[in-house]
Design a protein around this motif. Structure first.
Motif, PDB file in Angstrom:
ATOM      1  N   PHE A 190      40.549  35.574  25.615  1.00 45.11           N
ATOM      2  CA  PHE A 190      40.962  36.245  26.833  1.00 45.11           C
ATOM      3  C   PHE A 190      42.260  35.613  27.356  1.00 45.11           C
ATOM      4  O   PHE A 190      42.264  34.467  27.762  1.00 45.11           O
ATOM      5  N   TYR A 220      37.339  43.578  25.817  1.00 48.59           N
ATOM      6  CA  TYR A 220      36.724  42.460  26.544  1.00 48.59           C
ATOM      7  C   TYR A 220      35.768  42.999  27.605  1.00 48.59           C
ATOM      8  O   TYR A 220      34.640  42.504  27.768  1.00 48.59           O
ATOM      9  N   LYS A 221      36.228  44.010  28.331  1.00 51.86           N
ATOM     10  CA  LYS A 221      35.395  44.581  29.394  1.00 51.86           C
ATOM     11  C   LYS A 221      34.125  45.180  28.812  1.00 51.86           C
ATOM     12  O   LYS A 221      33.037  45.054  29.397  1.00 51.86           O
ATOM     13  N   VAL A 231      33.023  33.666  28.112  1.00 54.51           N
ATOM     14  CA  VAL A 231      34.378  34.099  27.784  1.00 54.51           C
ATOM     15  C   VAL A 231      35.173  32.871  27.363  1.00 54.51           C
ATOM     16  O   VAL A 231      35.056  31.806  27.984  1.00 54.51           O
ATOM     17  N   MET A 250      42.195  34.782  35.351  1.00 51.88           N
ATOM     18  CA  MET A 250      40.821  34.278  35.323  1.00 51.88           C
ATOM     19  C   MET A 250      40.092  34.418  36.662  1.00 51.88           C
ATOM     20  O   MET A 250      38.928  34.816  36.692  1.00 51.88           O
ATOM     21  N   LEU A 254      39.161  38.460  36.092  1.00 49.84           N
ATOM     22  CA  LEU A 254      37.876  38.225  35.454  1.00 49.84           C
ATOM     23  C   LEU A 254      36.762  38.003  36.465  1.00 49.84           C
ATOM     24  O   LEU A 254      35.697  38.629  36.376  1.00 49.84           O
ATOM     25  N   TRP A 258      36.299  42.018  37.905  1.00 53.25           N
ATOM     26  CA  TRP A 258      35.249  42.368  36.939  1.00 53.25           C
ATOM     27  C   TRP A 258      33.892  41.758  37.279  1.00 53.25           C
ATOM     28  O   TRP A 258      32.903  42.071  36.628  1.00 53.25           O
TER      29      TRP A 258
END
Length: 722
Positions: A190, A220-221, A231, A250, A254, A258
């Motif tokens: 990532f 990745y998602k 991750v 990050m 992330l 997310w």
């Protein structure tokens, strides 16, 4: 343990004990994993003390049920709070039973088999004492010079996302605490590691955020949406900031956008590498930047244990950042059930029963057959039963067919092509000669190859790359076969006998000197433990090849990066532009790749009917059906992978000339007609606009259905607001 108990455990820990949970050390640091001489050297070099090891949180690269149990027992005896270790390793395409490399698995276009391969890898790893694997790698790849393309499933974000989900499901199962023979997955790297400049490992990545979100982030998602527990940060920069120090990537994306609340781990040495990257002056600044970015585990450098205590005590780093990282690590250990069962799945008896079992090897064989791509066939294959065959080349009797990231696999156990063909062809029907080595040869080898070829009805050249020529740090500017092998091909081609090349490699190659000289070319990739058997059955026709490329093969390295879902230009090359200079083109090569995404041949033939759309309009709240009949017009059963692509004719920003949106695999007997049916909805037509909003635009769309990204039928429809 519940969350409150975990928080209570953290409260009992000293600052140094908490920070030690954030360090990951390799096996030589741990009692029972190696002898004392191996322990002492690395500890002294890194400045690691016995107390740091005793309080550390995870061990890297150690497997074996009895040994893992012993290491865990020794660690629990020394850890001040009885906190077990996490055992982590790179189980990328198999543990002891090695499956084809992920790029090959992508060519199967079979997510069920991919999931099965991950489940088997997880079972073998778990009974051998491993809790976490650094897989899947879901980096989108467009540059075959990059050695790690073999670890990806290809160049398409949609297909990569499907495989990302499948691998995570296979590795983790439904309940990590209840299923002791599954492992936690760690999606990597990532982010956007596959876009490294010049196809060079560890190199710079420079992408717009829209490109990042549109092409590189979806897989990745998808892995995280499937519940992936961990991750790994990438080595590269994003927008000028290395991933392991990138708070925007990050923390903001992330963690906040997310909502990922699992463990974030650096890649090997990446925290300390912030210094040569030029964003940290020393280890103290590297530790400061990495913890602020949210890196929970520092792999194989010691910036955290050396520098974080004083950074916290000096007020530069809030201790809450350390506590949240420790909590995430303890939560993963708890989810794996390690506090109640610190040895979890490690079981010497079960290990002996399941690791490299016949059942697992059969699954590896099936996936190898379905990952092998027939790239060319001018009637050479399948080999006739009565034919006398010369098998020539450096891979005729090679066990180096497992590929990179097969550290627990054994090349000695790999099924070799010569042995497998000898079994199938019968005594006296196979002549074997080495011909040359992988990168060099002798006149004697060439003479022996010529003698074997002269006696044969059909010649099979077993060619390719050594495993170390791809994978991590296996980048190449010349992606042709080595010169010694090209000279062998040229020599054999002069005989003008039916000749097939079988390629064992980890990347798309420049096939000049092979594709143009031989009647058949089979891309076997690194096919794994049962590779020889799988390839032999493809060659004799016991298995009908069905795989399709998940990454384009260039005409030459000068085209790279070349990929199917590219943008058009204001001066696109058209069919009638052969004499026009001022269009986007090369003067010495075509624009299109030699072999496009989605391409692959069969031993049977398929005829496509007319493309049918249920309507020429798609209201935003409705669905559109696209269908096409496919007939097996050959003499044997086969599988056709029917692919659906779309093109948004006029977007707010430029859209690709084609985008894969679905595929259907049809298994058809001779003469049988099957129908591939696809459903399109407005949500499949969305993309990231200039302001990064994700939505569709009303207007005309072209739809393409066919056997590859460049061999399709075309229709169109209009997306309306109502």
């Amino acid at each position: 343990m519940d969350n409150q108990q975990l928080l209570g455990l953290i409260d009992k820990m000293t600052l140094e004990e908490k920070i030690a949970q954030l360090v990951q050390l390799a096996a030589p640091f741990y009692e029972g994993a190696d002898d004392e001489g191996q322990i002492t050297g690395p500890m002294q070099a890194m400045g690691i003390t016995d107390s740091m090891v005793a309080s550390s949180g995870s061990i890297l690269g150690y497997a074996g049920a009895a040994g893992a149990i012993a290491v865990q027992e020794a660690h629990l005896a020394k850890n001040p709070h009885g906190i077990p270790l996490l055992f982590m390793a790179d189980i990328v395409h198999g543990f002891k039973t090695i499956f084809p490399v992920p790029l090959a698995i992508g060519c199967s276009w079979d997510t069920e088999l991919a999931e099965r391969s991950a489940e088997i890898a997880a079972r073998e790893a778990a009974v051998s004492g491993i809790h976490v694997t650094f897989a899947p790698m879901v980096d989108l790849v467009r540059d075959p010079r990059w050695g790690r393309v073999m670890e990806s499933t290809g160049e398409d974000p949609y297909l990569n996302s499907l495989f990302a989900r499948a691998f995570v499901r296979g590795l983790q199962g439904d309940d990590l605490q209840a299923e002791a023979e599954r492992v936690a997955a760690c999606v990597k790297h990532f982010a956007a590691y596959g876009a490294s400049e010049a196809g060079r490992d560890y190199n710079t990545v420079d992408l717009s955020e829209r490109q990042l979100r549109e092409y590189y982030l979806p897989a990745y998602k998808a892995a995280l949406d499937e519940g992936c527990e961990m991750v790994m940060t990438s080595f590269n920069t994003i927008d000028g900031i290395p991933a392991s120090a990138n708070e925007k990537l990050m923390r903001d994306l992330l963690r906040e956008e997310w909502k990922f609340d699992g463990v974030l781990i650096s890649d090997w040495g990446a925290v300390k590498e912030l210094i040569p990257h030029g964003v940290a002056e020393d280890e103290r600044e590297a530790a400061y930047r990495a913890i602020r970015a949210g890196v929970d585990i520092e792999m194989m450098t010691a910036c955290y244990v050396h520098e974080l205590p004083e950074l916290v005590r000096g007020g530069q780093v809030d201790e809450a950042l350390v506590d949240e990282s420790v909590l995430r690590i303890l939560q993963l250990k708890n989810k794996l059930g390690l506090f109640e069962r610190p040895h979890r799945g490690a079981n010497p008896e079960r290990e002996a029963e399941v690791v490299f079992s016949r059942e697992h090897r059969e699954a590896a064989y099936e996936l190898a057959t379905k990952s092998t791509v027939l790239l060319k066939n001018d009637g050479v294959l399948p080999i006739r039963p009565e034919a006398k065959v010369a098998l020539i080349g450096p891979f005729a009797n090679s066990g180096d067919i497992l590929g990179p990231w097969s550290w627990s696999g054994s090349t000695e156990d790999a099924v070799r092509l010569d042995g497998a063909l000898a079994e199938r062809l019968g005594a006296g029907n196979l002549i074997v000669a080495e011909g040359c080595g992988i990168e060099s040869g002798t006149e004697q080898q060439l003479r022996e190859a010529l003698e074997a070829a002269v006696q044969a009805d059909v010649i099979v050249l077993a060619l390719g790359e050594a495993s170390e020529m791809s994978g991590e740090a296996g980048c190449r500017t010349d992606i042709r076969l080595p010169q010694a092998q090209l000279e062998l091909v040229a020599l054999i081609a002069e005989l003008r006998k039916p000749t097939a090349a079988v390629l064992f490699n980890g990347r798309p190659l420049d096939l000049h000197g092979v594709y143009d000289k031989l009647g058949a070319v089979v891309e076997a990739w690194f096919p794994g433990s049962e590779g020889g058997a799988a390839v032999a059955d493809i060659l004799i026709g016991a298995v009908n090849p069905s795989a399709r490329l998940s990454m384009s093969f260039p005409h030459s390295v000068g085209q790279v990066p070349v990929y199917y879902n590219h943008f058009n230009t204001g001066r696109p090359l058209g069919a009638d532009d052969a004499q026009v200079r001022y269009v986007s083109q090369y003067l010495d090569a075509p624009n299109d790749p030699l072999l496009p995404f989605g391409f692959g041949l069969s031993y049977t033939t398929f005829e496509y009917g007319s493309l049918k759309l249920s309507s020429d309009k798609l209201p935003g709240d409705s669905r559109l059906t696209v269908s096409i009949d496919v007939t097996n017009t050959g003499e044997r059963a086969g599988t056709e992978t029917v692919q659906l692509y779309i093109r948004d004719i006029a977007g707010e920003v430029v859209r690709p000339v084609r985008e894969l949106k679905g595929f259907v695999k049809l298994d058809l007997a001779p003469g049988e007609v099957g129908t591939a049916v696809f459903t399109l909805g407005e949500e499949q037509l969305r993309y990231h606009h200039a302001d990064l909003s994700f939505k569709s635009d009303p207007g005309r769309f072209d739809v393409f259905v066919g056997r590859s990204s460049l061999d399709t039928q075309q229709g169109s429809f209009v997306l309306t607001n109502a």
